[in-house]
Design a protein around this motif. Structure first.
Motif, PDB file in Angstrom:
ATOM      1  N   GLU A  20       0.775   9.078   5.070  1.00 40.50           N
ATOM      2  CA  GLU A  20       1.514   8.990   6.345  1.00 40.50           C
ATOM      3  C   GLU A  20       0.721   8.132   7.323  1.00 40.50           C
ATOM      4  OE1 GLU A  20       4.513  10.156   6.612  1.00 40.50           O
ATOM      5  OE2 GLU A  20       4.645  11.731   5.096  1.00 40.50           O
ATOM      6  N   GLY A  23       0.719   4.248   6.728  1.00 39.30           N
ATOM      7  CA  GLY A  23       1.900   3.425   7.009  1.00 39.30           C
ATOM      8  C   GLY A  23       3.222   4.089   6.690  1.00 39.30           C
ATOM      9  N   ARG A  25       4.572   6.813   7.784  1.00 39.28           N
ATOM     10  CA  ARG A  25       5.300   7.241   8.990  1.00 39.28           C
ATOM     11  C   ARG A  25       6.065   6.067   9.618  1.00 39.28           C
ATOM     12  NH1 ARG A  25       4.679  11.583  12.185  1.00 39.28           N
ATOM     13  NH2 ARG A  25       4.893  10.428  14.104  1.00 39.28           N
ATOM     14  N   ARG A  26       5.394   4.914   9.648  1.00 40.12           N
ATOM     15  CA  ARG A  26       6.024   3.716  10.233  1.00 40.12           C
ATOM     16  C   ARG A  26       7.254   3.311   9.418  1.00 40.12           C
ATOM     17  NH1 ARG A  26       3.415  -0.851   9.099  1.00 40.12           N
ATOM     18  NH2 ARG A  26       1.496   0.352   8.799  1.00 40.12           N
ATOM     19  N   TRP A  27       7.118   3.394   8.089  1.00 42.70           N
ATOM     20  CA  TRP A  27       8.238   3.016   7.227  1.00 42.70           C
ATOM     21  C   TRP A  27       9.388   4.014   7.338  1.00 42.70           C
ATOM     22  CZ3 TRP A  27       4.475   2.262   2.523  1.00 42.70           C
ATOM     23  CH2 TRP A  27       3.730   1.102   2.735  1.00 42.70           C
ATOM     24  N   GLN A  29      10.246   5.543  10.054  1.00 42.52           N
ATOM     25  CA  GLN A  29      10.954   5.142  11.275  1.00 42.52           C
ATOM     26  C   GLN A  29      11.808   3.906  11.016  1.00 42.52           C
ATOM     27  OE1 GLN A  29      10.609   6.626  14.764  1.00 42.52           O
ATOM     28  NE2 GLN A  29      12.574   5.596  14.503  1.00 42.52           N
ATOM     29  N   GLU A  30      11.274   2.970  10.225  1.00 40.47           N
ATOM     30  CA  GLU A  30      12.006   1.734   9.913  1.00 40.47           C
ATOM     31  C   GLU A  30      13.296   2.052   9.157  1.00 40.47           C
ATOM     32  OE1 GLU A  30       9.372  -1.204   8.178  1.00 40.47           O
ATOM     33  OE2 GLU A  30      11.053  -2.521   7.659  1.00 40.47           O
ATOM     34  N   LYS A 182       6.898  -4.086   0.580  1.00 41.45           N
ATOM     35  CA  LYS A 182       5.737  -3.567   1.312  1.00 41.45           C
ATOM     36  C   LYS A 182       4.610  -3.286   0.343  1.00 41.45           C
ATOM     37  CE  LYS A 182       8.845  -1.712   4.705  1.00 41.45           C
ATOM     38  NZ  LYS A 182       8.520  -2.781   5.696  1.00 41.45           N
TER      39      LYS A 182
END
Ligand SMILES: C[S@@+](CC[C@H](N)C(=O)[O-])C[C@H]1O[C@@H](n2cnc3c(N)ncnc32)[C@H](O)[C@@H]1O
Length: 194
Positions: A20, A23, A25-27, A29-30, A182
């Motif tokens: 998390e 990255g 967590r960021r993904w 959200q994406e 990614k």
């Protein structure tokens, strides 16, 4: 019959915490940012509820998951969303019941992904969006490496480490709108349309 993830549920959040931070967590959200707002949204394989904090404003949100132990943990994070135990290969919903669906890190562990795609095509309205975040068989030299790792992950957790999920989605009749690569090409954010 107990689901594979019943035995991982108690340690799931702790095990995923480093990812998390790296990255994931960021993904997450994406993925959510690609969904329509004020719509009927379905999540499949919601696991321990890691995506709940990112859910958009929804008319109705349903979070489905096959493992009862994962659902018990997800329940502690529940917001407006409804939780339901369901196999993605046989969804207990009607035709065109949702505007969009999403899943994160789920298609690697579904035994027959084409059945799940068929179900998504049935329950999502024509033109509706399906957004997936999945680890996949990478391009180049890493592909055969993942084929080897796959033997271990299959034995340990019924996890298909080298799935070609975008291809399976296309073969199942979904329109692939976009694939965002990614971690090199190890993780794919796949945007499909019914
Ligand atoms: C790696 S976990 C991901 C959980 C969550 N989506 C996340 O991002 O943290 C995979 C999840 O998919 C669920 N799953 C596996 N096969 C499934 C199926 N056929 N139907 C529904 N959920 C399934 C597992 O029980 C597990 O909770």
């Amino acid at each position: 019959m107990p689901a594979v993830y019943d035995k991982f549920a108690a340690n799931y959040d702790r095990a995923f915490a480093p990812l998390e931070r790296l990255g994931l967590r960021r993904w997450r959200q994406e993925v959510i940012d690609l969904l329509p707002t004020n719509a009927n949204i379905l999540e499949i394989g919601c696991g321990a509820g890691a995506n709940f904090e990112f859910y958009p404003e929804c008319k109705r949100s349903v979070s489905s998951e096959i493992s009862i132990r994962m659902l018990e943990i997800a329940e502690t994070k529940r917001r407006e969303n409804h939780l339901i135990q369901a196999d993605a290969q046989s969804l207990p919903f009607g035709v065109d019941e949702f505007d969009a669906a999403f899943a994160t890190l789920v298609f690697c562990s579904i035994p027959e992904p084409t059945l799940a795609f068929k179900e998504l095509k049935r329950v999502i309205k024509p033109g509706g969006r399906i957004v997936l975040l999945e680890h996949v068989r990478p391009e180049g030299i890493l592909g055969p490496v993942f084929d080897l790792i796959n033997k271990a992950t299959l034995a340990l957790a019924d996890d298909h480490f080298n799935r070609e999920t975008a291809k399976l989605a296309a073969d199942s009749g979904l329109k692939i709108v976009e694939v965002r690569k990614k971690l090199g090409t190890i993780v794919n954010l796949i945007v499909c349309e019914v």
